[in-house]
Scaffold this motif. Structure first.
Motif, PDB file in Angstrom:
ATOM      1  N   ASP A 228       2.096  -3.791 -11.256  1.00 32.95           N
ATOM      2  CA  ASP A 228       2.854  -4.264 -10.093  1.00 32.95           C
ATOM      3  C   ASP A 228       4.158  -3.493  -9.932  1.00 32.95           C
ATOM      4  N   LYS A 229       4.825  -3.207 -11.049  1.00 37.87           N
ATOM      5  CA  LYS A 229       6.070  -2.434 -10.993  1.00 37.87           C
ATOM      6  C   LYS A 229       5.801  -1.019 -10.488  1.00 37.87           C
ATOM      7  N   ALA A 230       4.720  -0.412 -10.980  1.00 32.50           N
ATOM      8  CA  ALA A 230       4.372   0.946 -10.543  1.00 32.50           C
ATOM      9  C   ALA A 230       4.024   0.964  -9.057  1.00 32.50           C
ATOM     10  N   LEU A 231       3.333  -0.078  -8.602  1.00 34.64           N
ATOM     11  CA  LEU A 231       2.973  -0.167  -7.194  1.00 34.64           C
ATOM     12  C   LEU A 231       4.202  -0.356  -6.316  1.00 34.64           C
ATOM     13  N   ALA A 232       5.146  -1.188  -6.783  1.00 29.30           N
ATOM     14  CA  ALA A 232       6.382  -1.399  -6.029  1.00 29.30           C
ATOM     15  C   ALA A 232       7.198  -0.119  -5.951  1.00 29.30           C
ATOM     16  N   ALA A 233       7.243   0.634  -7.060  1.00 31.79           N
ATOM     17  CA  ALA A 233       7.982   1.904  -7.065  1.00 31.79           C
ATOM     18  C   ALA A 233       7.329   2.906  -6.125  1.00 31.79           C
ATOM     19  N   LEU A 234       5.997   2.915  -6.089  1.00 27.30           N
ATOM     20  CA  LEU A 234       5.271   3.827  -5.201  1.00 27.30           C
ATOM     21  C   LEU A 234       5.547   3.493  -3.743  1.00 27.30           C
ATOM     22  N   SER A 235       5.529   2.219  -3.414  1.00 24.32           N
ATOM     23  CA  SER A 235       5.793   1.802  -2.037  1.00 24.32           C
ATOM     24  C   SER A 235       7.234   2.072  -1.647  1.00 24.32           C
TER      25      SER A 235
ATOM     26  N   THR B 154      23.714  16.508   9.652  1.00 26.56           N
ATOM     27  CA  THR B 154      23.962  16.720   8.237  1.00 26.56           C
ATOM     28  C   THR B 154      23.355  15.633   7.368  1.00 26.56           C
ATOM     29  N   LYS B 155      22.840  14.555   7.963  1.00 23.52           N
ATOM     30  CA  LYS B 155      22.260  13.479   7.172  1.00 23.52           C
ATOM     31  C   LYS B 155      20.847  13.835   6.742  1.00 23.52           C
ATOM     32  N   ALA B 156      20.537  13.386   5.523  1.00 25.72           N
ATOM     33  CA  ALA B 156      19.202  13.653   5.016  1.00 25.72           C
ATOM     34  C   ALA B 156      18.194  12.801   5.755  1.00 25.72           C
ATOM     35  N   SER B 157      17.031  13.387   6.070  1.00 24.41           N
ATOM     36  CA  SER B 157      15.973  12.650   6.739  1.00 24.41           C
ATOM     37  C   SER B 157      14.788  12.527   5.800  1.00 24.41           C
ATOM     38  N   PRO B 158      13.949  11.520   5.974  1.00 22.16           N
ATOM     39  CA  PRO B 158      12.798  11.350   5.098  1.00 22.16           C
ATOM     40  C   PRO B 158      11.870  12.543   5.155  1.00 22.16           C
ATOM     41  N   SER B 159      11.314  12.933   3.999  1.00 24.44           N
ATOM     42  CA  SER B 159      10.354  14.020   3.970  1.00 24.44           C
ATOM     43  C   SER B 159       9.033  13.523   4.531  1.00 24.44           C
ATOM     44  N   PRO B 160       8.085  14.427   4.870  1.00 25.41           N
ATOM     45  CA  PRO B 160       6.794  13.975   5.387  1.00 25.41           C
ATOM     46  C   PRO B 160       6.068  13.026   4.441  1.00 25.41           C
ATOM     47  N   SER B 161       6.159  13.282   3.105  1.00 23.55           N
ATOM     48  CA  SER B 161       5.492  12.404   2.157  1.00 23.55           C
ATOM     49  C   SER B 161       6.146  11.038   2.131  1.00 23.55           C
ATOM     50  N   ALA B 162       7.507  11.030   2.305  1.00 26.53           N
ATOM     51  CA  ALA B 162       8.202   9.749   2.307  1.00 26.53           C
ATOM     52  C   ALA B 162       7.880   8.945   3.557  1.00 26.53           C
ATOM     53  N   GLY B 163       7.579   9.642   4.668  1.00 25.86           N
ATOM     54  CA  GLY B 163       7.281   8.944   5.906  1.00 25.86           C
ATOM     55  C   GLY B 163       5.859   8.381   5.939  1.00 25.86           C
ATOM     56  N   ALA B 164       4.948   8.870   5.022  1.00 31.05           N
ATOM     57  CA  ALA B 164       3.574   8.406   5.020  1.00 31.05           C
ATOM     58  C   ALA B 164       3.509   6.968   4.515  1.00 31.05           C
ATOM     59  N   ALA B 165       2.687   6.159   5.179  1.00 30.73           N
ATOM     60  CA  ALA B 165       2.551   4.755   4.795  1.00 30.73           C
ATOM     61  C   ALA B 165       1.612   4.637   3.596  1.00 30.73           C
TER      62      ALA B 165
ATOM     63  N   SER C 183      -4.775   6.202  -0.846  1.00 29.29           N
ATOM     64  CA  SER C 183      -5.466   5.179  -1.634  1.00 29.29           C
ATOM     65  C   SER C 183      -5.500   5.484  -3.130  1.00 29.29           C
ATOM     66  N   LEU C 184      -5.734   6.726  -3.492  1.00 25.74           N
ATOM     67  CA  LEU C 184      -5.872   7.057  -4.911  1.00 25.74           C
ATOM     68  C   LEU C 184      -4.594   6.779  -5.719  1.00 25.74           C
ATOM     69  N   PRO C 185      -3.404   7.128  -5.217  1.00 21.55           N
ATOM     70  CA  PRO C 185      -2.202   6.784  -5.992  1.00 21.55           C
ATOM     71  C   PRO C 185      -2.035   5.281  -6.185  1.00 21.55           C
ATOM     72  N   VAL C 186      -2.423   4.499  -5.185  1.00 19.75           N
ATOM     73  CA  VAL C 186      -2.320   3.039  -5.308  1.00 19.75           C
ATOM     74  C   VAL C 186      -3.280   2.543  -6.385  1.00 19.75           C
ATOM     75  N   LEU C 187      -4.516   3.026  -6.348  1.00 22.03           N
ATOM     76  CA  LEU C 187      -5.492   2.621  -7.355  1.00 22.03           C
ATOM     77  C   LEU C 187      -5.101   3.115  -8.749  1.00 22.03           C
ATOM     78  N   ALA C 188      -4.456   4.256  -8.808  1.00 18.81           N
ATOM     79  CA  ALA C 188      -4.053   4.818 -10.101  1.00 18.81           C
ATOM     80  C   ALA C 188      -3.019   3.953 -10.813  1.00 18.81           C
ATOM     81  N   THR C 189      -2.280   3.141 -10.078  1.00 18.60           N
ATOM     82  CA  THR C 189      -1.315   2.246 -10.728  1.00 18.60           C
ATOM     83  C   THR C 189      -2.018   1.199 -11.582  1.00 18.60           C
TER      84      THR C 189
END
Length: 209
Positions: A185-192, A67-78, A143-149
């Motif tokens: 930096d804040k946007a990057l931290a939130a993304l990570s 019954t516990k929520a598990s990370p989605s595939p996108s959340a599991g991606a590094a 890479s693109l979301p990181v650069l977009a920050t």
């Protein structure tokens, strides 16, 4: 009594009312139904207060873990760090020096810098916004979301036939500066943080082992 109303013989009519067997049967059926419903309700109450009885005990902790929520595939991606991303910086505007100054600032922010110069004819003076972030298909969620920050409002595009992991930052005519570093930096931290499993999710495999 005499005469024509005289009673003869040794049998007399009974004056008691005839029994209504149908009503008796109906009452018996109703009684059985009431007893059955009452017993079923009692069993349900026992099951609730004992936590499901033998079935819950047999299921054990694995049932609770389900019954516990598990990370989605996108959340599991590094999410890669800036130091793991190589960026080519191209200037598609008539203003000179933008590619070098932008590349220097990205380098200060931890990115690896590849080629720096003017944009090709395909892009030169054709980017109306702040810029275009271009990379291989695999970079769309990495890479693109990181650069977009680092550049607000930049358009993200991918090329299916592109090889390697290097991405391009093509500066457009609306470009003024990169996003303020503190904001980036804040946007990057939130993304990570969004890509990392939560504390509860990371603890759940231990509970299920």
């Amino acid at each position: 009594m005499g005469g024509q109303y005289r009673i003869t013989g040794d049998k007399y009519p009974r004056m008691r009312r005839p029994r209504r067997r149908g009503r008796l049967v109906l009452m018996m059926v109703a009684s059985v139904a009431v007893v059955g419903v009452g017993g079923w309700g009692t069993l349900q109450l026992i099951d609730v207060f004992t936590g499901g009885g033998k079935q819950a005990a047999a299921a054990g902790p694995k049932a609770a873990c389900a019954t516990k929520a598990s990370p989605s595939p996108s959340a599991g991606a590094a999410v890669p760090k800036p130091a793991q991303i190589t960026v080519n910086v191209y200037n598609a505007t008539p203003r000179s020096g933008l590619a070098k100054s932008t590349a220097d600032e990205l380098k200060k922010r931890g990115f690896r810098i590849g080629d720096v110069g003017n944009a090709s004819a395909q892009w030169d003076k054709k980017v109306k916004g702040t810029g275009v972030l271009l990379g291989p298909a695999a970079s769309l969620d990495t890479s693109l979301p990181v650069l977009a920050t680092q550049l607000s409002g930049a358009e993200r595009r991918t090329e299916a036939t592109r090889k390697g992991a290097t991405v391009d930052l093509i500066i457009g005519t609306a470009f003024k500066n990169l996003t303020v570093r503190a904001t980036a930096d804040k946007a990057l931290a939130a993304l990570s943080g969004a890509a990392a499993p939560t504390a509860g999710a990371s603890a759940s495999p231990k509970a299920c082992s």
